[in-house]
Design a protein around this motif. Structure first.
Motif, short mmCIF file in Angstrom:
data_model
loop_
_atom_site.label_atom_id
_atom_site.label_comp_id
_atom_site.label_asym_id
_atom_site.label_seq_id
_atom_site.Cartn_x
_atom_site.Cartn_y
_atom_site.Cartn_z
N ASP A 133 14.06 -10.13 -2.93
CA ASP A 133 13.23 -9.82 -1.77
C ASP A 133 13.09 -8.31 -1.59
O ASP A 133 12.00 -7.81 -1.29
N THR A 134 14.17 -7.57 -1.75
CA THR A 134 14.12 -6.12 -1.60
C THR A 134 13.25 -5.50 -2.68
O THR A 134 12.43 -4.61 -2.39
N ILE A 135 13.40 -5.94 -3.91
CA ILE A 135 12.57 -5.43 -5.00
C ILE A 135 11.10 -5.71 -4.71
O ILE A 135 10.24 -4.85 -4.94
N ALA A 136 10.78 -6.87 -4.17
CA ALA A 136 9.39 -7.21 -3.85
C ALA A 136 8.85 -6.28 -2.76
O ALA A 136 7.70 -5.84 -2.83
N ILE A 137 9.67 -5.96 -1.76
CA ILE A 137 9.24 -5.05 -0.70
C ILE A 137 9.00 -3.66 -1.27
O ILE A 137 7.98 -3.01 -0.97
N PHE B 219 15.81 4.12 -1.83
CA PHE B 219 14.82 3.54 -0.91
C PHE B 219 15.39 3.40 0.49
O PHE B 219 16.50 2.96 0.70
N GLN B 220 14.57 3.81 1.48
CA GLN B 220 14.95 3.69 2.88
C GLN B 220 13.86 2.93 3.63
O GLN B 220 12.67 3.13 3.39
N VAL B 221 14.27 2.09 4.54
CA VAL B 221 13.32 1.32 5.34
C VAL B 221 12.37 2.26 6.09
O VAL B 221 11.19 1.94 6.26
N SER B 222 12.84 3.42 6.48
CA SER B 222 11.99 4.37 7.21
C SER B 222 10.77 4.80 6.41
O SER B 222 9.77 5.23 6.99
N TRP B 223 10.80 4.66 5.09
CA TRP B 223 9.63 5.00 4.28
C TRP B 223 8.46 4.07 4.58
O TRP B 223 7.31 4.43 4.36
N VAL C 170 3.76 -6.15 3.73
CA VAL C 170 4.81 -5.34 3.10
C VAL C 170 6.13 -6.09 3.07
O VAL C 170 6.80 -6.14 2.04
N LEU C 171 6.52 -6.68 4.18
CA LEU C 171 7.83 -7.32 4.27
C LEU C 171 7.88 -8.73 3.71
O LEU C 171 8.87 -9.13 3.10
N LEU C 172 6.81 -9.49 3.92
CA LEU C 172 6.84 -10.91 3.57
C LEU C 172 5.92 -11.29 2.42
O LEU C 172 6.00 -12.41 1.91
N GLY C 173 5.00 -10.40 2.08
CA GLY C 173 4.03 -10.72 1.03
C GLY C 173 2.97 -11.69 1.49
O GLY C 173 2.33 -12.36 0.69
#
Length: 90
Positions: free
Chosen positions: A10-14, A60-64, A79-82
């Motif tokens: 999931d993180t790689i997809a985001i 990678f940071q969520v703030s990006w 972005v988060l869920l596709g």
């Protein structure tokens, strides 16, 4: 220096969708370059490019993600869920 991490799928997809959105904004000429995105939003450019080269880098940071939704109308659901379109409908 950040070490390599083992992110979840999931993180790689985001991360992948994040870079796809930045690339799309550049193609649409809403951003001049990735370096411009980094400069505008206080992102270390070397960390940004290292993360783009290897999604498992630990930079990678969520703030990006925040400027995409806040300043460029990129859908946070996308972005988060596709799910849905990359850009929110105006």
């Amino acid at each position: 220096m950040s070490r390599t991490r083992v992110y979840t799928e999931d993180t790689i997809a985001i991360i992948s969708r994040f870079f796809a959105a930045v690339d799309a904004l550049i193609a649409m000429k809403k951003l001049k370059s990735m370096g411009t995105y980094c400069r505008l939003y206080g992102i270390d450019k070397s960390n940004f490019y290292a993360q783009k080269r290897d999604y498992n880098k630990g930079h990678f940071q969520v703030s990006w993600l925040v400027p995409l939704a806040k300043d460029f109308n990129v859908s946070s659901d996308w972005v988060l869920l596709g799910k849905g379109d990359m850009f929110k409908k105006s």
